[in-house]
Design an enzyme around this catalytic site. Structure first.
Site: not given
Ligand code: IVH
Length: 667
Positions: A113, A115, A117, A222, A310, A404, A407, A422, A427
């Site tokens: 089957e 797997k 996640d 399952y 896995k 920044c 600016c 900022c 700016c």
């Protein structure tokens, strides 16, 4: 209708709707149009309102019920929910088979089957009714998340098995839901989820089931835990039986007669997994025969009759050349890794967000480092770690600047935030991002003002603020690159048209923190004019259902700034509309098929104009937007519909023709 008739009707409608639901969410094969489902649901809701004594917990109207919980109750798993041993390659799988073959005499066959996640859950049905759902927890004690699981439409509320039966499976978030969720979190300046698994787990661990209900989760079952009457001989028969009961099982499972066949299955899915619409992190292999399973038994932690193969995480190594800084619309400085391009999980990755300085420190990332890259949840590129062995000494430490990059004003770290910001309202980088947002589709929708043009307008000092858009002159625009008479004419026309937009578009375009397009609409419907919104107090705002504390705070703060008052006065003077033009609050019907939904109209329609269709949909509580995205709920496609239709098909969005829309509107 008398009481008895009402009760019969309630039962009939519940059964019918539960069946439609099953066809749609479990079989993926609806037999009726959504409109019919919605109409029957409405009928049932109205009946139940009149005769509340006939409401049962199995009614399809009761998937979201009651108030948020105080906390989760504990649930004992009488049959422990175990985890599995791992296999990482073909040899591990052959070992698994040899170990099993050494215990049992008879020939082994296996069920493979996917797997999934997500989050392991247990569902208990008593007398055919779904009475409890729980997390795995530590395997013996989990948490009661029944109200959240009830919101997953592929979980049937009733099954045709009268014996108490506990089924087990994996709740998960499909990619489509994950991308849409993160997009909207981004719009609302909320931290995105790192991957679909975290998003699923985070959704199911909310105390308010209304949150889980919005997250579009799904489930595959399952296995079986406690079951009073288990007389089946094999795992494959169990899967068939679960399916027969209307429980959603994953269709990709396969019975394999040899371990080499198992290895083939594993290899196949390792390559094909990007094509699934959900995340898998491996393959689970189970001995099929249940007597053999019993014979094999368990080790302390896991069964000897099953193993998890896995998939190797798709990690690749590349060079981090540089760290680029960008200034967002709200002034947040985001560092991005500039990488030597590499292929990961099917696409070429050149950049990866590093989020903030803390993360760079924690991972000790330096310029010139060799780094390991992966795609979190196979979607978003991420720098996993530095390969320290590859350091030559020439790598350079990275420091966030104190000022920044756009600016030069000093950056600040606001309380409780990891981000540097900022805070200069003038700016240019923020203004540029703000302008790009202001003209975007769901904001003022000014076609022809793309990023490139905006950058030029800045460079030519033709615009400084949003208001300057409305001061642009034909001659100024003609000076720009690739702007001929025709495009200038069209652009000026689009700017002119945008002046008459309804309030919510302007409001969204102004880019108040935490105010996404939905919230902008709520505010516009509620206050109707900019003037009355401007005078709303924090208390006025918070008393609106959909407006939370953060948003109320942000809105109240925004309107208290002098710059804002000045900007609004300027826009007003330049002829920009400040009133809400959609249907009034009391005119919007509740609980309709379009309530809270986003609809896109495309193509030519015979029986109504675009604006008639738009206002009809809005009266039913829907919002009409221009572009198809993962957030779109419906696409109404008239004749000669083009790319929007294609995109909607790709995204699996519900598509109606004019006829279907007319039917609903007539009702
Ligand atoms: S069987 C004793 N089947 O993987 C049998 N598990 O480490 C245990 N999972 O906690 C589970 N898809 O969350 C099984 N098709 C599948 C699965 C699956 C995902 C998860 C489950 C479990 C973990 C096993």
């Amino acid at each position: 209708m008398d009481k008895q008739q009402a009760q019969e009707k309630v039962i009939e409608l519940s059964e019918l709707l539960n069946n439609y639901n099953y066809e749609y969410h479990v079989l993926d094969n609806p037999s009726v149009p959504d409109a019919e489902y919605d109409q029957k649901m409405q009928e049932l809701r109205e009946l139940e309102e009149e005769f509340p004594e006939f409401i049962t917990t199995e009614s399809p109207t009761q998937r979201i019920g009651g108030e948020p919980l105080e906390g989760f109750k504990k649930v004992q798993h009488n049959v422990p929910m175990l985890s599995l041993g791992n296999a990482f390659n073909a040899e591990d799988l052959r070992d698994f088979e040899r170990r099993a073959a050494g215990v049992t005499d008879a020939k082994l066959s296996f069920v493979c089957e996917l797997k999934i996640d997500g989050l392991a859950v247990s569902l208990t049905y008593e007398d055919g009714k779904f009475i409890r759902g729980a997390t795995r927890g530590d395997g013996t004690t989990g948490e009661d998340i029944t109200s959240n699981l009830r919101t997953i439409k592929s979980i049937p509320l009733t099954i045709a098995e009268k014996n108490t039966m506990e089924v087990r499976g994996e709740a998960f978030m499909p990619h489509k839901s994950f991308l849409a969720l993160n997009k909207s979190r981004d719009e609302n300046e909320e931290e995105p989820f790192a991957n679909p698994r975290n998003a699923a787990a985070g959704s199911l661990r909310q105390l308010d089931p209304r949150i889980a209900a919005k997250r579009n989760l799904d489930i595959f079952l399952y296995g079986v835990g406690e079951w009073e009457a288990g007389s089946l001989a094999s795992h494959s028969e169990r899967l068939d039986y679960l399916k027969k009961l209307g429980l959603k099982t994953n269709p990709e499972w396969k019975k394999c007669e040899t371990i080499e066949e198992v290895i083939e299955y594993v290899t196949y899915w390792e390559a094909e997994r990007p094509k699934l619409g959900y995340e898998i992190d491996g393959i689970v292999i189970k001995v099929d025969n249940l007597d053999q399973q019993e014979e094999l038994g368990f080790t302390a932690k896991s069964p000897r009759w099953a193993i998890a193969y896995k998939f190797p995480a798709e990690e690749v190594v590349t060079i981090l050349h540089d760290i680029e800084l960008s200034v967002g619309r709200t002034g947040v400085i985001t560092p991005t890794a500039i990488l030597e391009p590499v292929k990961v999980a099917g696409t070429t990755v050149k950049r990866a967000s590093l989020h903030n300085e803390d993360l760079i420190r924690a991972k000790d990332i330096k310029l010139g480092d060799t780094v390991v890259i992966k795609k979190a949840g196979d979607i978003i590129p991420e720098v996993v770690r530095v390969v320290e062995e590859k350091r030559t000494g020439s790598e350079k430490a990275f420091h966030m600047p104190e000022s920044c990059p756009a600016c030069g004003s000093e950056l600040v770290r606001l309380e409780e935030e990891v981000a540097l910001r900022c805070i200069n309202p003038n700016c240019p980088a923020q203004l540029k991002e703000g302008l790009i947002h202001f003209v975007s589709r769901n904001a003022m929708n000014i076609d022809g003002l793309g990023e490139k043009v905006i950058i030029q307008l800045f460079q030519e000092k033709l615009i400084h603020t949003i208001a300057d858009i409305y001061r642009l002159q034909r001659d100024d625009l003609l000076k720009l690159d690739r702007m001929g008479e025709k495009s200038v004419h069209n652009l000026l026309q689009a700017i002119e048209t945008s002046k008459s937009n309804s309030l919510e578009k302007l409001l969204f375009g102004l880019g108040l923190r935490f105010v996404g397009s939905k919230a902008a609409k709520t505010l516009a419907v509620h206050f109707e004019t900019m003037e009355s919104l401007k005078h709303a107090t924090y208390e006025d705002l918070i008393s609106i259902d959909e407006i939370g504390e953060k948003m109320a705070d942000s809105v109240a703060m925004y309107f208290s700034e002098v710059e804002v008052t000045d900007l609004l006065a300027e826009l007003n003077e330049l002829g920009v509309n400040m009133d809400y033009k959609g249907p009034k609050k009391q005119e919007i019907a509740q609980n309709t098929i379009f309530s809270g939904k986003t609809v896109v109209l495309t193509g030519k329609m015979d029986s109504f104009s675009r604006s008639e269709a738009k206002s009809a949909i809005e009266q039913l509580g829907g919002s009409v937007t221009n572009s198809v995205s993962k957030k779109t709920d419906f696409l109404i496609a008239g004749d000669e519909a083009g790319s929007k239709l294609d995109k909607a098909k790709q995204l699996g969005i519900i598509i109606w023709n004019e006829e279907q829309l007319r039917e609903v509107l007539e009702k």
